[in-house]
Design a protein around this motif. Structure first.
Motif: not given
Length: 215
Positions: A61, A147, A14, A10
């Motif tokens: 996130d 991010y 990002l 993830r």
């Protein structure tokens, strides 16, 4: 794939926009986001966050996807590793004067201006910020795609929540520490009983209803 691997994957996803800019030689990229557009009370808060190229913090996130303890932990970690963090605050009375659209832009402008080091590029959630002479990339749902914007959303949310906790101590009748100024049933009932307090947004329904106490 275990949890650590999922978080690492993830993070790589990002960082797509940041990596592209870093590869082009842009070193100081600021993600910018705001929170607090919808509440009936309290400030609107924005954050700008510049992260180092070697960032490896997992779990960052969209702040809306994270629990409050996770946001608090990540906010502290972001502040430790960030190249720079800037905050912009627009108080309730100014939100009334500007309206939420312009108040959000002003909060973001203030956050960028408050950075301790100058950014070279902005990644902004959903819009561009007027009055800022820097290259900007507006990303729709940017807090779920970048991010840096996600980091800014976490810092802004944790900062605003702490401010609402303080307002809860000043005005305990409204439950600000639980509702963060949003129009929950508890908050609406308190408005009906007590009327608005100094940090309510007087231009918002139902705060602006003349039948409330204090009007």
């Amino acid at each position: 794939m275990d949890r650590a691997e999922r978080l690492a994957a993830r993070r790589r996803t990002l960082l797509r926009y940041e990596r592209e800019l870093w590869q082009r030689g842009v070193a100081r990229i600021a993600g910018v986001d705001e929170v607090g557009v919808g509440p009936l009370a309290g400030p609107l808060v924005a954050a700008a966050v510049i992260l180092p190229r070697d960032i490896e913090l997992s779990g960052v996130d969209d702040s809306k996807k994270l629990s409050r303890p996770a946001r608090t932990r990540l906010c502290a970690a972001i502040r430790v590793c960030a190249v720079g963090v800037g905050l912009g605050v627009v108080e309730a009375a100014e939100v009334d004067r500007l309206n939420t659209f312009w108040a959000a832009l002003e909060a973001m402008r203030r956050a960028v201006a408050a950075l301790p080091v100058a950014a070279e590029q902005l990644l902004v959630d959903a819009r561009t910020i007027p009055g800022v002479s820097l290259p900007q990339l507006a990303l729709v749902k940017g807090d779920a795609r970048s991010y840096s914007i996600a980091a800014a959303s976490i810092v802004a949310k944790v900062t605003r929540d702490a401010m609402m906790d303080e307002l809860d101590r000043d005005f305990p009748a409204y439950g600000f520490g639980r509702n963060m100024g949003y129009g929950t049933a508890e908050h609406l009932a308190a408005l009906q009983q007590h009327g608005p307090c100094p940090v309510h947004r007087r231009s918002f329904l139902p705060v602006s209803q003349p039948r409330l106490p204090g009007f």
